[in-house]
Scaffold this active site. Structure first.
Site, PDB file in Angstrom:
ATOM      1  N   ASP B 507      -5.347   5.345  -6.426  1.00  6.84           N
ATOM      2  CA  ASP B 507      -5.417   5.425  -4.960  1.00  6.84           C
ATOM      3  C   ASP B 507      -6.742   4.782  -4.519  1.00  6.84           C
ATOM      4  OD1 ASP B 507      -4.866   6.130  -2.353  1.00  6.84           O
ATOM      5  OD2 ASP B 507      -5.035   8.290  -2.666  1.00  6.84           O
ATOM      6  N   ARG B 567      -1.701   2.441  -4.329  1.00  7.72           N
ATOM      7  CA  ARG B 567      -1.632   2.286  -2.882  1.00  7.72           C
ATOM      8  C   ARG B 567      -1.883   0.831  -2.488  1.00  7.72           C
ATOM      9  NH1 ARG B 567      -5.263   5.898   1.101  1.00  7.72           N
ATOM     10  NH2 ARG B 567      -6.857   4.370   0.563  1.00  7.72           N
ATOM     11  N   ASP B 583      -0.879   6.640   3.790  1.00  2.00           N
ATOM     12  CA  ASP B 583      -1.096   7.887   4.528  1.00  2.00           C
ATOM     13  C   ASP B 583      -0.365   7.881   5.865  1.00  2.00           C
ATOM     14  OD1 ASP B 583      -2.581   8.353   2.340  1.00  2.00           O
ATOM     15  OD2 ASP B 583      -4.525   8.096   3.307  1.00  2.00           O
TER      16      ASP B 583
END
Lengths: 522, 909
Positions: B507, B567, B583
């Site tokens: 991430d 991500r 997110d």
């Protein structure tokens, strides 16, 4: 889509075109509990337990799901919603979801769910039963010890409740008495204050007169003879263009003040009056004393209350008002404002009262003190009554099981914080790193399930989380020999969960259920 | 000072974490085109006629399939460019343009390529003094215009793409900084060349301007797609009234929808699709990019294919601008959607077959607090009988955000925990971010520091920024030694507390730098080889996860397939990682946008993709949560995840009814795993992603070209998520002419090319199986996917109007590379035709042995109740029972019984 409904949506509409009498072997009635054996009688057909379909008996446990309720496959994993019964000889028979059958994991202690897989399941029923008995016995023993303590708590609680009732009655009685006393003291106070006020007024009046005379004498200051000081007058007195307060105060005002130090003389009239007052009060006091002998004594644990407002400086203020009167000039206003505050006037400049007034004041002070003392007693008793009533209102369980918590706080030390719950009051998170304490909730309610309300309690409306809700704490109680916090965690941000051991949560039924080595249940 | 610094970091962390959830992204933290000097310059560049010309005298064939010439700028005689044209296998063309003798070497991306593209011969004809034509591949052709420079592309004689037909090609050559450059300041039109300040951050630009702009135009197309990642429409919008689409990997806090702002990953690849063809353009460039899109109508004529006057042809003109690097464009000539998928993945690689468990259900949260919490959640799944395959640990599981460590107070025995999780054949995923906490006592930091492994500032110091652990440094993955060293950190002996049952999550790898410009690296940072971050920025995340992937492969000596989620990503990331959309928020609009976002990723090579179920930020209404579970059950990567400030969100916390609905959604997912797994295998082999836009299956159905409220899984399932709070009807369009669609709840058939209002309730979302398709499912339930490996298969056969259908089934051990190395696989083809259903192997060398058998065949659309059903398998014969429901034309065959691995024929008479 729900698996079972998928299958059923097919099968509800199913009418089999042919019924094979082929090589389907009769299967052992695997997974059927004895209570349901009768429904699985090995006849020509089997009716799904929900009545939705009748199928040839050969279809039972043939590893294909026919019934909507999964009842045709109790012994295989064919139906997603079936139940498999583990006999678990030596232990407790258990019904498990049939999708656990043949999944390579031993779910039954007798291993019966893995009959078709290569997995070798040890039969652990005997060990499990032993372990279970040991655990039950340990649990029972714990509850037994706990229940004994709990009974003690309950007994103490009953005693505490009746003691509280008695005390409440006592206090209410006492309150009535001292409220009466207060009335009497008030009357006495008024009786003493009237002549005192009269004497003081008289003193004041004399003083005012005297001062007027004195002021008139100071014609040298009041150059324009208009009984007022003007800016011009002040300037001329000081001999300067600017008007300086300090200078004025020192050079002029003090000079004037000194001329007032002469005291007025007491008159004979006043002396007679004093005698009269003393007599009256003595009489009243006697009556009162007779009355107080019947009241019970109160604890005299009072603080000395001091009264700082006895000195009256209004005389000086008057004078200053005169000085600044009518003048709006900025500089003079400054002077006047300062004078108005009166803080530069020394007490020793105040004239003394005459002896008679002093005596009257002394009597009045005494009456006031006595009144105040009783008033404090009334306040205190009222507070005690209120506290007791509040305590009586707290729900400490139907039999006072949780009464021992009253007025107690419990701590739990964690890496970063100490959690402190003060029962029926509040809960705090105290930072070990020196940060400020955070209230995580105020006593709210018992929040256990409806059949066991006292299993959980909640502290709500704590400090609000940044970008989140108000903090709260839920305490879950379990049986233990002492009152002790076992764990605190924050499963959801700002919602704390505390696990608490206490004898109060112990169960008499568990404590008295003796675990037999060969209990029928097994 | 130290304390102040810490405080600053703390504040920054709070800031990034905790902006109130009702507020969305602070747009002022990110540049607009106007604030990005090169974008401003390139967007302003609008000459009447391009000044770039081919020098005809220089044209030469370097080798077969490679033509080279010089490109000149007639306004700057001293700057020369070399232009290389490569004709590639699979109907593809590559064009490279670079400075011939740049004063500074320009960066060329290599990491996106799966290998060196294979050249194929080109047939050159010099049409006249101004045009050179080259034919290649399957009826593909390029036409190079000399003066001015322009490149036209044709497929099947259709004019499909054109480069520099709008004269926007503009190559900022490297130049020396002179006094006149210096004084060329703010108000000048050539501003921002040597220095640029954004907010408090100054970009020193020591090498000056280096950007490249070019127009690429899609002729006779009305829709273009791709260039992820944006939270925007699937069919890209015109950008003339706002900013261009931006490609710059950044950590955007609470991103807004329907705008072209950059997000976590970048793929500079655009597709155009029309009734006649599908084509694609990929500019392999890892610098910051901006792309303007405009939908026009135009009159066209070219020398070879004049288009009749007065006919307006639609055209999508796109203007691409990158801050640095070279022009390295790949043109994919299609002409079908499946050709395009093959062509792009031939260059950048296809997403590999994930382990079976990885496409099942994942439960995540920031954070499962400790071992007890993890066990409690696992128990919850047991108690509520909800299947689960993977549980995740976010950053709080580490010792102070030091990756590769454990908070031993919370996780005292991670090996035991993993073994317990493995008991039900489930897995654990832990997070590992690229920021390394600055702490001499932290072994990763101290070793990397000592070896000089961190990214450097322009002055050669180790760059220090702040992220979760506070003061941090970043590994320089551009150095192969560092990447290798990093990959070794994942070996079991180095990652203490890890087991082979643990997999990874990378991430914050854009990278996210809380105190950096635009929350990322300063552009003048220096990576291995002297490359500025400006030149390579969008590669950083990919290099990290490629290295992680290698570590996981090596951990099992190449035996076990890794699983890894990232991500940040770039073109090529699909080869080693699954991607999620970062997110998102617990809002209906965010559920809705999952479809266009995931489709944009799908068509650009990313098959293993998903969005956080329920939305990462804030608390979903239970209805929204249920709808999200239902939609994501049909999306490739299925993971529930939530922010640390949200309330707990495990499936059983919203009342019995919602628990039941969520369980139903997850169970539905598990029933389709054999189908999903087959599709993922197909993706590895053919580059076709499992989740598809409707037009990929119905390329001639114009009604589907802008569709983003629905999608397909493979060629068989059409799914309509319900993404509105209070609706009881949904408008469903059934694509394709002469198609039949079967509602799998009611078995009702629907005709293609029609729009029908369908009633919906909370039980499920509309999903349909196309007539003509056979889908393998597992209708039995298990606690996890790996346990079901030997469970029997149900075939759902939906017949088309010719009473035919076909499908495939792929199976293997679900977790090793034995399917590649030892042919341990089963790949079957099912064909239903002339009342016969046949199963035959698609891979005769396959050797996988499984007990799995065919337990049920459901045929939808079968016209009459048959007399008899016979199954023949080798020398075995059987007559399985059947039932028939006339009202729905449904035939169910009970226990046909053959092993999945065997050949068989079922005859209905």
């Amino acid at each position: 889509m729900l698996l079972s409904s998928y299958i059923t949506s097919v099968l509800i509409i199913t009418v089999f075109a042919t019924i094979s009498s082929g090589n389907i072997e009769l299967t052992v009635l695997r997974g059927v509990p004895s209570s349901l054996r009768s429904k699985y009688a090995q006849l020509k057909s089997f009716a799904c337990l929900d009545g939705s379909l009748t199928i040839p008996f050969e279809y039972v446990n043939d590893d294909y799901c026919d019934c909507r309720d999964g009842s045709d496959e109790p012994g295989t994993s064919a139906c997603p919603n079936g139940r498999f019964f583990c006999e678990n000889k030596g232990y407790i028979g258990t019904s498990i979801p049939s999708h656990l059958v043949g999944d390579g994991i031993c779910d039954c202690c007798d291993g019966s769910d893995e009959y078709e897989t290569s997995v070798v399941c040890n039969n652990t029923c005997f060990e499990l039963a032993q372990k279970s008995r040991a655990e039950q016995e340990a649990r029972r023993a714990l509850h037994e010890v706990g229940v004994a303590k709990k009974k003690d708590i309950m007994a103490k609680s009953i005693a505490a409740v009746s003691a509280r009732k008695v005390r409440l009655l006592e206090l209410e009685q006492e309150l009535r008495t001292i409220e009466n006393e207060l009335k009497e003291k008030e009357a006495l106070k008024q009786l003493a204050e009237a002549p005192e006020n009269e004497a003081k007024e008289k003193h004041q009046k004399l003083w005012d007169e005297q001062r007027a005379i004195q002021l008139q004498k100071h014609t040298e200051l009041d150059t324009d003879q208009e009984n007022e000081f003007t800016v011009e007058e002040v300037r001329s007195i000081l001999g300067a263009d600017s008007v300086n307060f300090d200078e004025f105060n020192v050079t002029v005002f003090e000079q004037i003040s000194n001329s007032y130090k002469k005291l007025p003389q007491p008159s004979t009239e006043a002396a007679a009056h004093l005698e009269d007052v003393t007599e009256k009060i003595d009489e009243a006091l006697k009556q009162q004393e007779e009355a107080t002998t019947t009241t019970s004594g109160t604890k005299g644990d009072y603080e000395e209350v001091t009264d700082h407002h006895h000195d009256d400086d209004s005389h000086h203020r008057h004078h200053h008002e005169d000085v600044d009167h009518h003048h709006h000039d900025e500089i003079i206003t400054t002077v006047a404002t300062s004078l108005d505050h009166g803080k530069h006037i020394h007490d020793d400049t105040a004239p003394e009262y005459d002896d008679e007034t002093k005596k009257l004041m002394e009597i009045a002070d005494h009456a006031r003190n006595e009144y105040n003392e009783v008033e404090r007693k009334v306040h205190d008793v009222k507070r005690q009554i209120e506290d007791l009533r509040k305590q009586a209102d707290v729900d400490v369980g139907p039999h006072g099981e949780y009464a021992a918590f009253m007025d107690h706080c419990f701590d739990y030390d964690e890496r970063e914080y100490t959690y402190r719950v003060c029962m029926f009051k509040d809960a705090k998170q105290i930072s070990k790193g020196g940060g400020s304490d955070v209230t995580i909730g105020y006593w709210d309610a018992w929040t256990g399930p409806s059949d066991n309300k006292y299993l959980k309690m909640k502290y709500a409306n704590g400090a609000t989380c940044w970008n989140g809700p108000a903090r709260s704490l839920t305490i879950t109680f379990q049986c233990g020999v002492d009152h002790k916090v076992i764990d605190v965690r924050e499963p959801t941000r700002c919602e704390y969960a505390m696990l608490f051991e206490t004898p109060s949560a112990c169960d008499e039924t568990i404590a008295t259920t003796i675990v037999h080595p060969n209990h029928e249940e097994f | 000072m130290k304390n102040i610094l810490h405080l600053v970091h703390y504040i920054v962390v709070l800031f990034v974490l905790n902006i109130p959830s009702i507020e969305n992204v602070d747009r002022s933290n990110f540049k607009t085109c106007e604030q990005s000097g090169f974008c401003r310059r390139q967007r302003k560049y609008k000459p009447d006629r391009s000044s770039y010309e081919i020098d005809l005298n220089t044209i030469k064939i370097v080798k077969s399939g490679h033509l080279r010439c010089l490109l000149l700028d007639n306004t700057k005689s001293h700057v020369k460019f070399k232009l290389d044209i490569f004709t590639l296998e699979h109907n593809s063309l590559r064009v490279k343009i670079n400075e011939r003798n740049p004063i500074r070497r320009r960066y060329e991306v290599k990491h996106s390529l799966v290998g060196e593209p294979k050249l194929v011969d080109m047939n050159i004809t010099n049409l006249d003094g101004n045009q050179i034509q080259g034919s290649f591949g399957k009826a593909a052709r390029f036409l190079l215009h000399v003066k001015p420079f322009r490149l036209d592309l044709f497929t099947n004689d259709m004019f499909v793409m054109s480069v520099n037909s709008k004269h926007l090609f503009n190559f900022e050559h490297y130049r020396k900084k002179t006094q006149s450059n210096k004084t060329t300041t703010d108000n000048d039109s050539e501003d921002g060349m040597w220095e640029e300040t954004f907010k408090t951050h100054k970009d020193s630009k020591p090498y000056g301007p280096s950007s490249i702009g070019v127009d690429v135009n899609f002729i006779n197309f009305e829709n273009v797609y791709g260039i992820p990642e944006h939270a925007d429409a699937f069919s890209l919008r015109s950008t003339h009234d706002g900013d261009p689409y931006r490609l710059y990997n950044v950590d955007i806090f609470e991103y807004d929808l329907q705008n072209p702002m950059a997000l976590y990953g970048s793929v500079p690849y655009m597709l155009a699709h029309g009734e006649h063809a599908t084509v694609g353009f990929f500019w392999m460039n890892a610098a910051e990019g901006w792309i303007d899109v405009n939908h026009n109508k135009n009159l066209f004529s070219t020398a070879t294919k004049p288009i009749t006057d007065n006919i307006e042809i639609p055209e999508v003109t796109t203007h691409w601008m990158f801050e640095s690097g070279i022009f390295d464009g790949f043109f994919f000539m299609g002409p079908t959607p499946r050709d395009i998928f093959k062509q792009y993945t031939t260059i950048t690689g296809a997403a590999p077959l994930p382990p079976l468990w990885a496409i099942a259900y994942h439960q995540c949260r920031w954070n499962y607090i400790d071992e007890d919490d993890v066990r409690g959640v696992l128990n919850g799944f047991e108690q509520h009988q909800i299947p689960l395959d993977v549980i995740w640990l976010d950053i709080e599981h580490t010792n102070g955000k030091r990756y590769f460590t454990w908070d031993l107070k919370k996780f005292p025995n991670p090996e035991k925990l993993q073994n317990d999780i493995a008991f039900y054949r489930r897995k654990l995923v832990t997070i590992s971010d690229p920021h390394i906490k600055k702490d001499d006592a932290y072994h990763i930091y101290s070793e990397a520091k000592a070896r000089g492994y961190f990214v450097k500032t322009k002055d050669g110091q180790d760059y220090e920024g702040s992220c979760w652990p506070g003061s941090s440094m970043w590994l320089d993955f551009f150095n192969p030694d560092i990447s290798q060293w990093y990959s070794q950190r994942y070996l079991l002996e180095n990652y203490k507390g890890s087991t082979e049952n643990l997999f990874l999550w990378n991430d914050m790898n854009e990278p996210s730098v809380f105190n950096g410009p635009e929350i990322t690296f300063p552009k003048d940072l220096v990576h291995h080889g002297g490359w500025e971050d400006r030149e390579v920025h969008n590669l950083y995340g990919m290099l990290q996860h490629m290295s992680t992937f290698q570590g996981l492969v090596n951990r099992s000596h190449g035996h076990i397939r890794p699983f890894l989620l990232t991500r940040s990503f770039f073109a090529g990331s699909q080869r080693t990682a699954a991607v999620w959309t970062g997110d998102n928020s617990a809002q209906w609009s965010h559920l809705k946008v999952t479809v266009p976002m995931l489709l944009s990723l799908s068509v650009t090579g990313f098959g293993f993709i998903g969005a956080d179920v329920g939305g990462f930020f804030s608390n979903p209404d239970p209805k929204l949560l249920v709808r999200w579970y239902q939609a994501a059950a049909y999306q490739p990567f299925y993971r529930e995840h939530a922010h640390i400030d949200t309330t707990r969100r495990e499936p059983w916390l919203f009342g019995n009814d919602n628990t039941r609905l969520i369980r139903q959604s997850i169970e539905a997912r598990y029933t389709y795993l054999p189908y999903w797994y087959t599709l993922f295998y197909k993706q590895e082999r053919q580059g076709v992603p499992p989740m598809l836009p409707l037009w990929a299956n119905f390329p001639k159905d114009k009604n589907t070209f802008k569709t983003e409220d629905s999608f397909m899984i493979g060629n068989g399932l059409l799914v309509y998520p319900v993404a509105d709070a209070d609706i009881n009807q949904i408008s469903v369009y059934f694509p394709g002419e002469n198609t039949i669609w079967y509602d799998l709840r009611t078995f009702n058939p629907y005709k293609g090319s029609e729009t029908v209002l369908i009633n919906v309730n909370m039980e499920s979302i509309p999903a349909y199986q196309l007539g003509g398709v056979i889908i393998p499912r597992r209708l039995r339930k298990r606690r996890s996917s790996m346990i079901a490996l030997n469970d029997p298969i149900t075939l759902i056969v939906t017949l088309d109007r010719y009473l035919e259908a076909k499908g495939e089934l792929y199976m293997d051990d679900g977790y090793t590379y034995d399917y590649r190395r030892k042919r341990q696989l089963v790949h079957r083809r099912f064909i239903f035709k002339n009342n016969e259903l046949r199963s035959k192997s698609l891979d005769t060398s396959s050797k996988f042995v499984t007990e799995a058998w065919i337990e049920r065949i459901i045929v939808l659309g079968y016209p009459k109740n048959p007399n008899k059903v016979i199954i023949n398998s080798g020398d075995k014969h059987a007559t399985p029972l059947h039932s028939y429901q006339a009202a729905t034309h449904t035939l169910v065959i009970r226990r046909p019984g053959p092993l999945v691995t065997s050949d068989w024929t079922l005859t209905i008479s």
